[in-house]
Write an enzyme that holds these catalytic residues in place. Sequence first.
Site, mmCIF file in Angstrom:
data_model
loop_
_atom_site.group_PDB
_atom_site.id
_atom_site.type_symbol
_atom_site.label_atom_id
_atom_site.label_comp_id
_atom_site.label_asym_id
_atom_site.label_seq_id
_atom_site.Cartn_x
_atom_site.Cartn_y
_atom_site.Cartn_z
ATOM 1 N N HIS A 190 84.043 24.256 94.365
ATOM 2 C CA HIS A 190 83.398 24.255 92.655
ATOM 3 C C HIS A 190 82.719 25.239 92.898
ATOM 4 C CE1 HIS A 190 79.688 22.390 90.882
ATOM 5 N NE2 HIS A 190 81.024 21.337 90.782
ATOM 6 N N ASP A 246 86.072 15.223 92.118
ATOM 7 C CA ASP A 246 87.435 14.669 91.545
ATOM 8 C C ASP A 246 87.891 14.312 92.971
ATOM 9 O OD1 ASP A 246 86.239 17.313 89.650
ATOM 10 O OD2 ASP A 246 86.663 14.451 88.939
HETATM 11 C C1 SDX Z 1 84.027 19.776 88.844
HETATM 12 O O1 SDX Z 1 80.458 23.043 86.726
HETATM 13 C C2 SDX Z 1 80.539 21.646 87.489
HETATM 14 O O2 SDX Z 1 79.271 20.565 87.977
HETATM 15 C C3 SDX Z 1 81.959 20.674 87.371
HETATM 16 C C4 SDX Z 1 82.007 19.775 87.767
HETATM 17 C C5 SDX Z 1 80.646 18.098 87.060
HETATM 18 O O3 SDX Z 1 80.903 17.589 87.918
HETATM 19 O O4 SDX Z 1 81.084 19.123 85.359
HETATM 20 O O5 SDX Z 1 81.328 18.952 88.857
HETATM 21 C C6 SDX Z 1 82.843 18.456 87.686
HETATM 22 O O6 SDX Z 1 84.580 20.140 87.741
HETATM 23 C C7 SDX Z 1 84.209 19.549 89.479
HETATM 24 C C8 SDX Z 1 85.311 21.182 90.289
HETATM 25 C C9 SDX Z 1 87.429 20.398 89.376
HETATM 26 N N1 SDX Z 1 88.116 20.866 89.409
HETATM 27 C C10 SDX Z 1 89.090 21.223 90.642
HETATM 28 O O7 SDX Z 1 89.384 20.660 91.604
HETATM 29 C C11 SDX Z 1 90.113 22.240 90.234
HETATM 30 C C12 SDX Z 1 90.547 23.072 91.772
HETATM 31 N N2 SDX Z 1 89.316 24.177 91.805
HETATM 32 C C13 SDX Z 1 89.275 25.744 90.944
HETATM 33 O O8 SDX Z 1 89.863 25.202 90.270
HETATM 34 C C14 SDX Z 1 88.725 26.284 91.897
HETATM 35 O O9 SDX Z 1 87.742 25.597 92.539
HETATM 36 C C15 SDX Z 1 87.288 25.157 90.328
HETATM 37 C C16 SDX Z 1 87.602 25.700 89.162
HETATM 38 C C17 SDX Z 1 85.855 24.153 90.269
HETATM 39 C C18 SDX Z 1 86.321 26.618 90.566
HETATM 40 O O10 SDX Z 1 86.875 28.425 90.739
HETATM 41 P P1 SDX Z 1 86.149 29.446 90.605
HETATM 42 O O11 SDX Z 1 84.290 29.183 90.600
HETATM 43 O O12 SDX Z 1 85.496 29.939 89.245
HETATM 44 O O13 SDX Z 1 85.917 29.851 91.916
HETATM 45 P P2 SDX Z 1 87.691 31.173 91.552
HETATM 46 O O14 SDX Z 1 88.535 30.413 90.683
HETATM 47 O O15 SDX Z 1 87.374 32.143 91.869
HETATM 48 O O16 SDX Z 1 87.766 30.668 93.380
HETATM 49 C C19 SDX Z 1 87.502 31.904 94.485
HETATM 50 C C20 SDX Z 1 88.166 31.956 95.804
HETATM 51 C C21 SDX Z 1 89.974 32.367 94.880
HETATM 52 O O17 SDX Z 1 90.761 33.099 95.849
HETATM 53 P P3 SDX Z 1 90.554 34.567 96.305
HETATM 54 O O18 SDX Z 1 90.757 35.573 94.711
HETATM 55 O O19 SDX Z 1 89.325 35.037 96.648
HETATM 56 O O20 SDX Z 1 92.189 34.599 96.875
HETATM 57 O O21 SDX Z 1 89.116 30.543 96.078
HETATM 58 C C22 SDX Z 1 90.047 30.344 95.252
HETATM 59 C C23 SDX Z 1 90.617 31.063 94.669
HETATM 60 O O22 SDX Z 1 92.168 31.324 94.687
HETATM 61 N N3 SDX Z 1 90.637 28.775 95.477
HETATM 62 C C24 SDX Z 1 91.269 27.859 95.285
HETATM 63 C C25 SDX Z 1 91.017 26.481 95.009
HETATM 64 N N4 SDX Z 1 89.591 26.647 94.288
HETATM 65 C C26 SDX Z 1 89.430 27.669 94.456
HETATM 66 N N5 SDX Z 1 92.600 28.135 95.955
HETATM 67 C C27 SDX Z 1 93.476 26.582 96.651
HETATM 68 N N6 SDX Z 1 92.920 25.637 96.031
HETATM 69 C C28 SDX Z 1 91.163 25.719 95.524
HETATM 70 N N7 SDX Z 1 91.217 24.301 94.616
#
Ligand code: SDX
Length: 464
Positions: free
Chosen positions: A308, A365
């Site tokens: 998140h 989620d």
């Molecule tokens: C909602 O904002 C809100 O409040 C949203 C929400 C609401 O109520 O409105 O809470 C609802 O949207 C919840 C989030 C739902 N999405 C998911 O579950 C999709 C999976 N999660 C990711 O795509 C991700 O965690 C995000 C999009 C939620 C957050 O993305 P960020 O903050 O941009 O983080 P990032 O992509 O920069 O990741 C940082 C690191 C990366 O690795 P490195 O580059 O450091 O090696 O963490 C890794 C990413 O690859 N990573 C994950 C991951 N999420 C981040 N690796 C594996 N699985 C994951 N889910």
Amino acid sequence: MDGDITEAAALRYGSGQEMELPVITGSEDEKAVDIERLRSTAGLVTLDEGFANTASCRSAITYLDGEKGILRYRGYPIEDLAEKSRFVEVAYLLMYGDLPTAIQLDDFSAILNSSSLIHEDMRHFFLAFPNNAHPMSILTTMVASLSAFYPVPENPNDEEEAQIIANLVSQVRTIAAFSFKKFIGEPVVYPSYKLRFVENFLNMMFSSPVSSYEQDPDIVKAVETFLIVHADHEQNCSTAAVRIAGSSLANVYAVISAGISALWGRRHGGANQAVITMLRSIQEAGDDGRQFIESAKNKKARLMGFGHRVYKTFDPRAIIMKKLCHRILGKPGMTDPMFEIAMRLEEAALSDDYFLSRNLYPNVDFYSGLILKAAGIPFDMFTVLFAIGRTPGWLAHWREMRHSENSRIARPRQIYVGPLKRSYIPVNLREKHSVGVMRRSRTKIVVSKYPEMADPSGEMPEMG
Ligand code: SDX
């Protein structure tokens, strides 16, 4: 309470120039550097792709602390609201700042009821959608179309604003149920004044002219809790879209449609569907979850429902949804093997440094899709229910913004990284200059009349 200027931040830039920037402190001691004078004084702008470090506004609606896993609506902890409140009460709280008295709740429920029908002519729109249209494509279209049937005055007064709010909170739910009936080829079931908000929705979804729907109080409570925990979440992607669209003073129905469109994405509201797709693929592969965890660590997959932008510990809503799973899926005949898989995935991830070192925990989620699945909500409707829940939050931000004296059109800056000034090239001389960005395809591009996949995000969801 607009945040007090409590201190200053010193900025040193250029060849030794310095300037002071005011620091404001919010009611929960959050601090922000106010950069309003930065460009005019220092000729600088800030760059913060994804806005991870940027506060776009002051708001009194929702407070969350990502490090401590705190979420409060107008100061009330989400845990209390999820356990003790009704969704309609929470919608009122978000909108007007306080939990409604009994009279206010009756009045709010009455206007929601009186606004629950959509204009009968809008029913013809449903006939034009292809049968496999994703309900989110219908919802975005129909909500924007409400503006054609319910004209909005340029500056709505309190009564007109209350009617707009009731129309949207109530009719997003009606349109959602109608879009499901469209998909399964059944006649729509109209809302009823005799039923409360959630029961009304479930009745519109699952009853029919030939069979009534028996309300299960546990299922009603599960859907009510789902809607409450999704009602608002400060400046998330879709709420930011609503504030940006609303800042141009666009029609409020179009503004909420912009929020629905942003919510559809897999990184945001589409994640609850993506979690079920992920659990199903793990189940079908006979994987105990460890293979999938490895693929997520190798960046070949994402552990959907994990991670998140703000929460760097458990999303408090995930804890509420997991408890609800135990309650609902523990009922006779309601067990779901996917719940076991989800709990194994959570346990494996939270004992693995890849996830812990990145502060990746279950978000709202991760378990919520299992609740909807248990309630009999079809897979394609999961994000639609997120939209029904989030509509009061979007409207509360739209209302807060329109009543704020700081309200200006949102117009961020950028850092330009494109080509410098260059001379025009006549078309007959361009071949040798062309960088071949868009080579003409030799094959005819065929666009099918109806896309094979209803959902442009590429997921092949199936209804039911
Ligand atoms: C909602 O904002 C809100 O409040 C949203 C929400 C609401 O109520 O409105 O809470 C609802 O949207 C919840 C989030 C739902 N999405 C998911 O579950 C999709 C999976 N999660 C990711 O795509 C991700 O965690 C995000 C999009 C939620 C957050 O993305 P960020 O903050 O941009 O983080 P990032 O992509 O920069 O990741 C940082 C690191 C990366 O690795 P490195 O580059 O450091 O090696 O963490 C890794 C990413 O690859 N990573 C994950 C991951 N999420 C981040 N690796 C594996 N699985 C994951 N889910």
